[in-house]
Write a protein that holds these residues in place. Structure first.
Motif, mmCIF file in Angstrom:
data_model
loop_
_atom_site.group_PDB
_atom_site.id
_atom_site.type_symbol
_atom_site.label_atom_id
_atom_site.label_comp_id
_atom_site.label_asym_id
_atom_site.label_seq_id
_atom_site.Cartn_x
_atom_site.Cartn_y
_atom_site.Cartn_z
ATOM 1 N N LEU A 91 0.822 -1.212 0.000
ATOM 2 C CA LEU A 91 0.000 0.000 0.000
ATOM 3 C C LEU A 91 0.859 1.267 0.000
ATOM 4 C CD1 LEU A 91 -3.139 -0.481 2.293
ATOM 5 C CD2 LEU A 91 -3.034 -0.166 -0.180
ATOM 6 N N GLU A 92 2.006 1.204 0.639
ATOM 7 C CA GLU A 92 2.911 2.352 0.608
ATOM 8 C C GLU A 92 3.367 2.637 -0.823
ATOM 9 O OE1 GLU A 92 6.083 1.572 3.312
ATOM 10 O OE2 GLU A 92 4.842 1.861 5.105
ATOM 11 N N SER A 93 3.630 1.564 -1.578
ATOM 12 C CA SER A 93 4.017 1.729 -2.981
ATOM 13 C C SER A 93 2.887 2.343 -3.788
ATOM 14 C CB SER A 93 4.416 0.370 -3.582
ATOM 15 O OG SER A 93 5.544 -0.167 -2.924
ATOM 16 N N VAL A 94 1.661 1.894 -3.517
ATOM 17 C CA VAL A 94 0.501 2.463 -4.189
ATOM 18 C C VAL A 94 0.365 3.945 -3.841
ATOM 19 C CG1 VAL A 94 -2.026 2.430 -4.341
ATOM 20 C CG2 VAL A 94 -0.750 0.276 -4.318
ATOM 21 N N GLY A 95 0.537 4.260 -2.557
ATOM 22 C CA GLY A 95 0.426 5.646 -2.116
ATOM 23 C C GLY A 95 1.424 6.572 -2.792
ATOM 24 N N LEU A 96 2.644 6.085 -3.017
ATOM 25 C CA LEU A 96 3.656 6.897 -3.692
ATOM 26 C C LEU A 96 3.211 7.286 -5.092
ATOM 27 C CD1 LEU A 96 6.938 5.012 -2.657
ATOM 28 C CD2 LEU A 96 6.241 7.303 -1.930
ATOM 29 N N VAL A 97 2.638 6.317 -5.811
ATOM 30 C CA VAL A 97 2.186 6.589 -7.172
ATOM 31 C C VAL A 97 0.972 7.519 -7.165
ATOM 32 C CG1 VAL A 97 1.336 5.559 -9.315
ATOM 33 C CG2 VAL A 97 3.079 4.369 -7.971
ATOM 34 N N LEU A 98 0.043 7.283 -6.237
ATOM 35 C CA LEU A 98 -1.156 8.117 -6.174
ATOM 36 C C LEU A 98 -0.829 9.552 -5.796
ATOM 37 C CD1 LEU A 98 -3.727 5.683 -4.494
ATOM 38 C CD2 LEU A 98 -3.358 6.147 -6.921
ATOM 39 N N LYS A 156 -4.118 13.763 -10.080
ATOM 40 C CA LYS A 156 -5.297 14.217 -10.837
ATOM 41 C C LYS A 156 -6.281 13.067 -11.050
ATOM 42 C CE LYS A 156 -3.722 18.396 -11.384
ATOM 43 N NZ LYS A 156 -2.490 18.244 -10.594
ATOM 44 N N THR A 157 -6.319 12.144 -10.093
ATOM 45 C CA THR A 157 -7.255 11.029 -10.180
ATOM 46 C C THR A 157 -8.092 10.928 -8.904
ATOM 47 O OG1 THR A 157 -5.486 9.549 -9.418
ATOM 48 C CG2 THR A 157 -5.942 9.590 -11.769
ATOM 49 N N ILE A 158 -9.336 10.481 -9.077
ATOM 50 C CA ILE A 158 -10.226 10.161 -7.964
ATOM 51 C C ILE A 158 -10.037 8.687 -7.623
ATOM 52 C CG2 ILE A 158 -12.634 10.032 -7.201
ATOM 53 C CD1 ILE A 158 -11.608 12.866 -7.598
ATOM 54 N N ILE A 159 -10.078 8.346 -6.338
ATOM 55 C CA ILE A 159 -9.806 6.985 -5.890
ATOM 56 C C ILE A 159 -11.033 6.429 -5.177
ATOM 57 C CG2 ILE A 159 -8.244 5.514 -4.556
ATOM 58 C CD1 ILE A 159 -6.453 8.261 -4.498
ATOM 59 N N PHE A 199 -5.304 4.368 5.630
ATOM 60 C CA PHE A 199 -3.879 4.147 5.383
ATOM 61 C C PHE A 199 -3.374 5.109 4.314
ATOM 62 C CE2 PHE A 199 -0.129 2.298 3.576
ATOM 63 C CZ PHE A 199 0.515 1.648 4.613
ATOM 64 N N LEU A 200 -4.133 5.245 3.232
ATOM 65 C CA LEU A 200 -3.716 6.130 2.145
ATOM 66 C C LEU A 200 -3.733 7.595 2.583
ATOM 67 C CD1 LEU A 200 -5.524 4.458 -0.901
ATOM 68 C CD2 LEU A 200 -3.092 4.344 -0.306
ATOM 69 N N LEU A 201 -4.702 7.964 3.418
ATOM 70 C CA LEU A 201 -4.724 9.336 3.940
ATOM 71 C C LEU A 201 -3.471 9.612 4.763
ATOM 72 C CD1 LEU A 201 -8.459 9.832 5.023
ATOM 73 C CD2 LEU A 201 -7.348 10.481 2.878
ATOM 74 N N ASN A 202 -3.030 8.618 5.510
ATOM 75 C CA ASN A 202 -1.803 8.771 6.299
ATOM 76 C C ASN A 202 -0.561 8.857 5.413
ATOM 77 O OD1 ASN A 202 -3.001 8.813 8.846
ATOM 78 N ND2 ASN A 202 -3.002 6.573 9.006
ATOM 79 N N GLN A 203 -0.706 8.411 4.162
ATOM 80 C CA GLN A 203 0.387 8.525 3.193
ATOM 81 C C GLN A 203 0.389 9.877 2.498
ATOM 82 O OE1 GLN A 203 2.080 5.628 4.358
ATOM 83 N NE2 GLN A 203 2.852 5.806 2.276
ATOM 84 N N GLY A 204 -0.565 10.737 2.857
ATOM 85 C CA GLY A 204 -0.603 12.081 2.295
ATOM 86 C C GLY A 204 -1.608 12.277 1.181
ATOM 87 N N ILE A 205 -2.431 11.242 0.889
ATOM 88 C CA ILE A 205 -3.458 11.391 -0.134
ATOM 89 C C ILE A 205 -4.556 12.326 0.386
ATOM 90 C CG2 ILE A 205 -5.136 10.191 -1.586
ATOM 91 C CD1 ILE A 205 -2.250 9.424 -2.154
ATOM 92 N N GLN A 206 -4.996 13.269 -0.429
ATOM 93 C CA GLN A 206 -6.047 14.196 -0.014
ATOM 94 C C GLN A 206 -7.374 13.467 0.150
ATOM 95 O OE1 GLN A 206 -6.170 17.319 -2.944
ATOM 96 N NE2 GLN A 206 -4.470 18.440 -2.011
ATOM 97 N N ARG A 261 -13.011 7.887 -1.821
ATOM 98 C CA ARG A 261 -14.358 7.451 -1.422
ATOM 99 C C ARG A 261 -14.249 5.978 -1.058
ATOM 100 N NH1 ARG A 261 -18.823 5.055 -4.315
ATOM 101 N NH2 ARG A 261 -20.793 5.472 -3.266
ATOM 102 N N ALA A 262 -14.689 5.620 0.136
ATOM 103 C CA ALA A 262 -14.653 4.225 0.589
ATOM 104 C C ALA A 262 -16.064 3.674 0.673
ATOM 105 C CB ALA A 262 -13.954 4.126 1.947
ATOM 106 N N VAL A 263 -16.268 2.481 0.131
ATOM 107 C CA VAL A 263 -17.593 1.873 0.130
ATOM 108 C C VAL A 263 -17.444 0.356 0.270
ATOM 109 C CG1 VAL A 263 -17.598 1.722 -2.391
ATOM 110 C CG2 VAL A 263 -19.758 1.692 -1.151
ATOM 111 N N GLY A 264 -18.400 -0.263 0.974
ATOM 112 C CA GLY A 264 -18.412 -1.713 1.130
ATOM 113 C C GLY A 264 -19.580 -2.323 0.387
ATOM 114 N N TYR A 265 -19.324 -3.423 -0.307
ATOM 115 C CA TYR A 265 -20.368 -4.081 -1.088
ATOM 116 C C TYR A 265 -20.711 -5.476 -0.567
ATOM 117 C CZ TYR A 265 -20.008 -0.401 -4.614
ATOM 118 O OH TYR A 265 -20.025 0.808 -5.270
#
Length: 218
Positions: free
Chosen positions: A129-136, A141-144, A173-180, A185-189
């Motif tokens: 997830l840290e690797s994902v966060g670096l790229v994000l 300019k993307t919505i997650i 976790f991603l917010l703690n990586q600095g993602i705005q 948007r988090a949703v459970g299905y």
């Protein structure tokens, strides 16, 4: 008219050489940016030709094709670069990177993300997830959209809450990586959208997952 066709052909020949390399299959493929550019070039050429004088119609088509290609290819090129970086970072982690038009999906199976009936991220998955966060963070300019999914074992209400908790854990976790926060948007299905049958243990394992869908900001 002949000059117009030649002008557009010149523009499209240049675009058709733009390929991307898929590290998973080892194959070259036409990039999404190129596809968008070709569409933009065709429409731009039509506009350029229609709005030019008769003597300058070929020149107008070429200018229109170039500008149309730039607009059509911008989003696709941005997502191409993000996809390539994600594939590079996530190779060998078990996370699947799936491209669907201008969207990118990251499919994270349950066997690497969470223990059974838990919503606490596995320590080994944190590095991924840290690797994902670096790229994000780099491609901001993307919505997650973060989606939690479960198998069909157990009560529907329990699975729904578990899927929501797991999606929220990944988001936090991603917010703690600095993602705005505004990008997420988090949703459970719960078990509503299985990838495969829940009749086997291997199928249920595939259905227990978290997915990230990356959509370009318009």
């Amino acid at each position: 008219m002949k000059k117009t066709i030649v002008a557009v052909s010149v523009a499209l020949v240049g675009l058709s050489g733009c390929m991307t390399y898929d590290p998973y299959t080892g194959e070259e493929k036409t990039s999404s940016a190129t596809k968008g550019s070709i569409i933009g070039a065709l429409s731009g050429a039509a506009v350029g030709a229609a709005t030019s004088s008769k003597s300058d119609r070929g020149k107008g088509a070429l200018i229109g094709a170039a500008s149309g290609a730039a607009v059509g290819g911008g989003i696709g090129y941005y997502m191409d670069r993000q996809e390539a970086k994600l594939r590079q970072q996530l190779e060998g982690t078990g996370v699947r990177v799936v491209r669907d038009g201008d969207q990118i999906e990251l499919i994270m199976p349950g066997n690497i993300t969470f223990d059974v009936n838990e919503s606490t991220i596995k320590p080994t998955f944190s590095n991924t997830l840290e690797s994902v966060g670096l790229v994000l963070n780099e491609f901001d300019k993307t919505i997650i959209q973060i989606e939690g999914h479960t198998d069909s074992t157990g009560a529907q209400s329990y699975n729904q809450l578990l899927s929501e908790s797991r999606a929220a854990s990944v988001r936090d976790f991603l917010l703690n990586q600095g993602i705005q926060a505004s990008r997420t948007r988090a949703v459970g299905y719960g078990p509503r959208y299985p990838l495969t049958s829940n009749d086997t243990a291997s199928g249920r394992e595939q259905n227990r997952r978290v997915e990230l869908t990356l959509v370009p900001m318009q």
